[in-house]
Scaffold this motif. Structure first.
Motif, PDB file in Angstrom:
ATOM      1  N   LEU A 106       0.836  -1.200   0.000  1.00 41.94           N
ATOM      2  CA  LEU A 106       0.000   0.000   0.000  1.00 41.94           C
ATOM      3  C   LEU A 106       0.875   1.257   0.000  1.00 41.94           C
ATOM      4  N   ALA A 107       1.979   1.231   0.766  1.00 39.69           N
ATOM      5  CA  ALA A 107       2.872   2.401   0.801  1.00 39.69           C
ATOM      6  C   ALA A 107       3.381   2.738  -0.603  1.00 39.69           C
TER       7      ALA A 107
ATOM      8  N   VAL B 196      -7.362  -2.140   5.576  1.00 41.83           N
ATOM      9  CA  VAL B 196      -5.928  -2.404   5.731  1.00 41.83           C
ATOM     10  C   VAL B 196      -5.447  -2.264   7.173  1.00 41.83           C
ATOM     11  N   ARG B 197      -6.270  -1.634   8.015  1.00 35.06           N
ATOM     12  CA  ARG B 197      -5.871  -1.559   9.436  1.00 35.06           C
ATOM     13  C   ARG B 197      -5.724  -2.956  10.024  1.00 35.06           C
ATOM     14  N   PHE B 198      -6.449  -3.912   9.424  1.00 33.97           N
ATOM     15  CA  PHE B 198      -6.390  -5.281   9.931  1.00 33.97           C
ATOM     16  C   PHE B 198      -5.480  -6.160   9.084  1.00 33.97           C
TER      17      PHE B 198
ATOM     18  N   LYS C 196       0.069  -6.024   1.625  1.00 33.62           N
ATOM     19  CA  LYS C 196       0.530  -6.501   0.318  1.00 33.62           C
ATOM     20  C   LYS C 196      -0.550  -6.238  -0.744  1.00 33.62           C
ATOM     21  N   ILE C 197      -0.078  -5.864  -1.920  1.00 33.09           N
ATOM     22  CA  ILE C 197      -0.981  -5.565  -3.023  1.00 33.09           C
ATOM     23  C   ILE C 197      -0.664  -6.521  -4.178  1.00 33.09           C
TER      24      ILE C 197
ATOM     25  N   VAL D 144      -8.263  -1.021  -4.737  1.00 35.81           N
ATOM     26  CA  VAL D 144      -8.013  -0.253  -3.515  1.00 35.81           C
ATOM     27  C   VAL D 144      -9.099   0.812  -3.424  1.00 35.81           C
ATOM     28  N   THR D 145      -9.777   0.866  -2.284  1.00 34.80           N
ATOM     29  CA  THR D 145     -10.853   1.840  -2.094  1.00 34.80           C
ATOM     30  C   THR D 145     -10.495   2.757  -0.934  1.00 34.80           C
ATOM     31  N   ILE D 146     -10.557   4.044  -1.192  1.00 29.55           N
ATOM     32  CA  ILE D 146     -10.312   5.030  -0.135  1.00 29.55           C
ATOM     33  C   ILE D 146     -11.651   5.669   0.221  1.00 29.55           C
ATOM     34  N   LEU D 147     -11.998   5.689   1.504  1.00 26.49           N
ATOM     35  CA  LEU D 147     -13.235   6.331   1.954  1.00 26.49           C
ATOM     36  C   LEU D 147     -12.938   7.224   3.150  1.00 26.49           C
TER      37      LEU D 147
END
Lengths: 151, 92
Positions: free
Chosen positions: B28-29, B65-67, B74-75, B81-84
């Protein structure tokens, strides 16, 4: 200005009363092109707290997927304050992430009379807006008393 | 690793109004670095002091991704990828 049907207002207030003294929260979705609140989605307050509310992260994803599939947006995002006035707290403002939404606050601190107010929160700036409660959106450009008799 | 990233309304000023964009990376980074290279300023809205900002939720497919490792999540090729924006607040 927030123009909203009476039954939706009553449903939000009832939700806030039901969850009191915890904060209640939810969304009213509406068609993306009209920006009109139509479909009430009460959400679980994952924090189950009298001083904080939070949509569960899995519920949040499911809600946005559903709205996307229906071509809806979150027109109203509401929550209750159970011991303070219906005005956005610093926490509310820092989290406010939908610049196009009407942020509705309901205070249930008085058991007899609720407060119901609406705000825009954009880039940390809070602007209160008038609320017009209507019986039907079809006649929302007129006052409630001016609605012609339905035939 | 090419992935599709869903962008929430509040961040679309960084993507010229696009609701979804392509990005690449094995974590993700890396995806966020790649996003920032093409959509300047977006990283600062997602990451603070080397960790995900608490005001956003990021999902890889259906997983918050917090979990699953946060920025180290890993991607895989083809992931979504969803950003909310987190919906939260309250009196305190």
């Amino acid at each position: 200005m927030l123009v909203i049907r009476r039954e939706l207002v009553e449903a939000m207030v009832a939700h806030a009363r039901r969850d009191h003294p915890d904060e209640a929260c939810g969304v009213i979705a509406g068609p993306a092109d009209l920006g009109r609140p139509e479909r009430l989605v009460p959400m679980l307050n994952a924090a189950r707290s009298p001083t904080f509310y939070e949509f569960d992260s899995a519920d949040l994803l499911a809600l946005y997927r559903e709205m996307d599939a229906r071509d809806e947006v979150p027109v109203v995002i509401y929550h209750s304050h159970t011991a303070t006035e219906a005005y956005p707290s610093r926490t509310d403002v820092s989290y406010a992430g939908e610049p196009d939404a009407h942020y509705v606050l309901i205070s249930t601190r008085d058991p007899e009379r609720h407060e119901f107010r609406s705000y825009r929160i954009v880039d940390g700036a809070v602007t209160e807006e008038p609320v017009q409660v209507v019986e039907s959106y079809m006649f929302s450009h007129t006052g409630v008393d001016d609605v012609p008799d339905a035939r | 690793m090419a992935v599709t990233v869903s962008i929430p309304t509040i961040l679309r000023t960084h993507t010229a109004g696009e609701k979804s964009v392509e990005a690449a990376g094995a974590t993700l980074a890396e995806v966020i670095e790649d996003l920032d290279a093409n959509h300047g300023g977006i990283k600062a809205r997602l990451v603070k002091d080397g960790a995900l900002h608490r005001f956003v939720n990021i999902y890889v497919n259906d997983e918050d991704v917090r979990f699953s490792g946060g920025l180290d999540a890993k991607i895989a090729d083809g992931d979504n990828v969803t950003i909310l924006p987190a919906v939260a607040g309250g009196r305190r």
